[in-house]
Design a protein around this motif. Structure first.
Motif, short mmCIF file in Angstrom:
data_model
loop_
_atom_site.label_atom_id
_atom_site.label_comp_id
_atom_site.label_asym_id
_atom_site.label_seq_id
_atom_site.Cartn_x
_atom_site.Cartn_y
_atom_site.Cartn_z
N ASP A 101 0.83 -1.21 0.00
CA ASP A 101 0.00 0.00 0.00
C ASP A 101 0.86 1.26 0.00
N ASP A 102 1.99 1.23 0.71
CA ASP A 102 2.91 2.36 0.68
C ASP A 102 3.36 2.65 -0.76
N LEU A 103 3.71 1.60 -1.48
CA LEU A 103 4.16 1.76 -2.87
C LEU A 103 3.04 2.30 -3.75
N ALA A 104 1.82 1.82 -3.51
CA ALA A 104 0.68 2.30 -4.29
C ALA A 104 0.39 3.77 -4.01
N VAL A 105 0.45 4.15 -2.74
CA VAL A 105 0.24 5.56 -2.38
C VAL A 105 1.35 6.43 -2.96
N SER A 106 2.58 5.96 -2.83
CA SER A 106 3.73 6.69 -3.37
C SER A 106 3.58 6.92 -4.86
N ALA A 107 3.21 5.87 -5.59
CA ALA A 107 3.03 6.00 -7.04
C ALA A 107 1.87 6.94 -7.38
N THR A 108 0.77 6.84 -6.65
CA THR A 108 -0.38 7.69 -6.94
C THR A 108 -0.09 9.15 -6.65
N TRP A 109 0.64 9.42 -5.57
CA TRP A 109 1.05 10.79 -5.26
C TRP A 109 1.93 11.32 -6.40
N GLY A 110 2.78 10.48 -6.95
CA GLY A 110 3.61 10.88 -8.08
C GLY A 110 2.81 11.17 -9.33
N VAL A 111 1.79 10.37 -9.58
CA VAL A 111 0.95 10.63 -10.76
C VAL A 111 0.16 11.91 -10.58
N ALA A 112 -0.33 12.16 -9.36
CA ALA A 112 -1.06 13.40 -9.11
C ALA A 112 -0.14 14.61 -9.33
N GLU A 113 1.11 14.50 -8.89
CA GLU A 113 2.07 15.57 -9.13
C GLU A 113 2.26 15.79 -10.63
N ALA A 114 2.37 14.70 -11.38
CA ALA A 114 2.55 14.82 -12.82
C ALA A 114 1.36 15.52 -13.46
N ALA A 115 0.15 15.13 -13.08
CA ALA A 115 -1.06 15.74 -13.64
C ALA A 115 -1.09 17.23 -13.36
N ARG A 116 -0.69 17.61 -12.17
CA ARG A 116 -0.68 19.04 -11.80
C ARG A 116 0.32 19.82 -12.66
#
Length: 455
Positions: A101-116
């Motif tokens: 779950d840590d890895l999934a959260v980490s990846a999702t936070w990264g994708v959100a940063e990319a979208a921004r």
């Protein structure tokens, strides 16, 4: 329903900029592009979105990232002077301190940063491919998830290939029209020649894009050419025999048949004219990661030579563990300035300019990921992946040329809209597809845990 996205400037990338332009979007595709007045006449019933003093351009393509490492932003700073120590701490932390779950959260936070930051497409190298795939799908970006495989001991090459095939099979069950699967034999110091050959054959047989780190550092070059240095010592310490091929990384990969798969080569700092010619002849692609390269002190890739030789080169942020941001506009500026600082010029004597950099961050990235038929430029019939960047900030005005203002005065913080396949992912400060507050709380929890890791 047709929507007209209008702005003071539209930059198609593949053609001249359009003043007072618009992009018509129907469903997932671009239905028209041109002057606003013309498109309003052509689509009289369209909903109009006017962004005023802004530029509309193709969404940025980050063709080399490691989304699962986003939680390690700033975590490895002390080790940056010792790449081997950096890699070791990263690997052990990811394996033993971070949960799925840590890895999934980490990846999702990264994708959100990319979208921004206006990034609509990502080429992500991941040992936890399922986490990256889930993150891209949840946020709604386009991308290729390159499942990593490691194995410097040739004796275990077939066993490691079998593990890769199993992982890829699982990932393919989650693939979508936007998110596809690739493979990534990690690097020459972590993958045997035998495993490279097996993975290249597998990629060709299964029509999978292959990505590998290549020609990234002086230590890698020492390993290849002379069999010396920290990578050679590490292999010897593990009882793994290594015979230096006596050639560059690019020629080593060519000798093992890897370039037959037209791979995406991340970094390519330590390349010469012969390597560039080999890359061009084989149709291999390059992910240029100038900020990460500089932060490690690895050197700078010959970006101008890549462009002069018409290589398929895009820009990548690498992980935020080695870059700290995944801002492709910032990457364009750094790529341009560090090339100029080194005195690089094209054959006609000119320095790289803003248009060169923007093309690499959009069309170049799309070509690097084999997506040029779908994205990378604004044109009728293409997928509606676009970014709208405000150009009315104090740090930007006055604007005499939109491309130059984007590259030399703007950043991802100026993005107002990110659209992927016609879907609004980010608008005016809000990612619309995920709960950013929940992610923010979780990323802080992970950070608190990692801060207690003893080194």
């Amino acid at each position: 329903m047709t929507t007209l996205y209008c702005a003071r400037w539209v930059l198609p990338v593949a053609s001249e900029a359009i003043a007072d332009g618009a992009v018509a979007v129907e469903g997932t595709r671009i239905a028209g592009i041109g002057e606003r007045a013309s498109l309003e006449s052509r689509f009289p019933d369209a909903r109009v979105e006017d962004f005023g003093e802004a530029a509309i351009l193709p969404g940025f393509v980050n063709c080399h990232s490691h989304l699962e490492l986003t939680a390690m932003r700033g975590f490895l700073e002390a080790e940056e002077g010792d790449f081997q120590a950096w890699l070791k701490k990263l690997t052990l932390t990811r394996m033993f301190e971070m949960t799925e779950d840590d890895l999934a959260v980490s990846a999702t936070w990264g994708v959100a940063e990319a979208a921004r930051a206006g990034v609509t497409c990502v080429g992500d190298a991941s040992s936890a491919g399922a986490a990256s795939m889930r993150a891209l799908c949840d946020v709604g970006l386009r991308g290729t998830v390159f499942q990593e495989v490691f194995g410097p001991d040739a004796a275990f090459a077939r066993e490691q290939l079998a593990g890769l095939q199993e992982n890829v099979g699982r990932l393919r069950e989650s693939a979508t029209e936007l998110v596809r699967v690739g493979v990534s034999p990690h690097a020459p110091y972590s993958v045997s020649g035998a495993l490279y050959e097996l993975v290249a054959d597998y990629a060709l047989d299964e029509n999978l894009l292959l990505m590998t780190h290549a020609a990234e550092s002086h230590d890698e070059d020492l390993l290849m050419r002379e069999g010396r240095g920290v990578f050679a010592e590490n292999l010897a310490g593990r009882g793994i025999e290594w015979r230096a091929p006596g050639v560059s990384t690019v020629q080593y990969l060519a000798a093992h048949g890897v370039l037959r798969a037209r791979p995406l080569l991340a970094h390519c700092i330590r390349v010469d004219d012969a390597d560039i010619q080999t890359i061009r002849e084989t149709g291999a692609r390059i992910a240029h990661c100038p900020k990460s390269n500089a932060k490690f002190g690895h050197g700078r890739a010959p970006f101008a030579a890549f462009i002069e030789n018409r290589l398929n080169v895009g820009l990548g942020s690498d992980s935020v563990a080695s870059n700290n941001t995944a801002d492709l506009l910032e990457e364009t500026r750094f790529a341009t300035l560090i090339s100029r600082a080194g005195g690089d010029t094209l054959d006609d004597g000119r320095m790289l300019n803003a248009t060169d950099a923007l093309r690499a961050a959009t069309e170049g990235g799309a070509r690097a990921l084999g997506l040029e038929a779908e994205v990378g430029t604004l044109r009728e019939g293409a997928e509606a992946d676009l970014a709208v960047v405000s150009l009315e900030g104090v740090h930007q005005l006055p604007v005499y040329d939109a491309a130059r203002a984007l590259v030399f005065a703007s950043s991802g913080r100026d993005v107002r809209l990110t659209l992927v396949a016609g879907r609004e992912i980010y608008r005016d400060g809000h990612v619309k597809t995920v709960d950013e507050e929940r992610l923010r709380a979780r990323i802080k929890e992970i950070s608190a845990k990692l801060s207690r890791v003893k080194t």
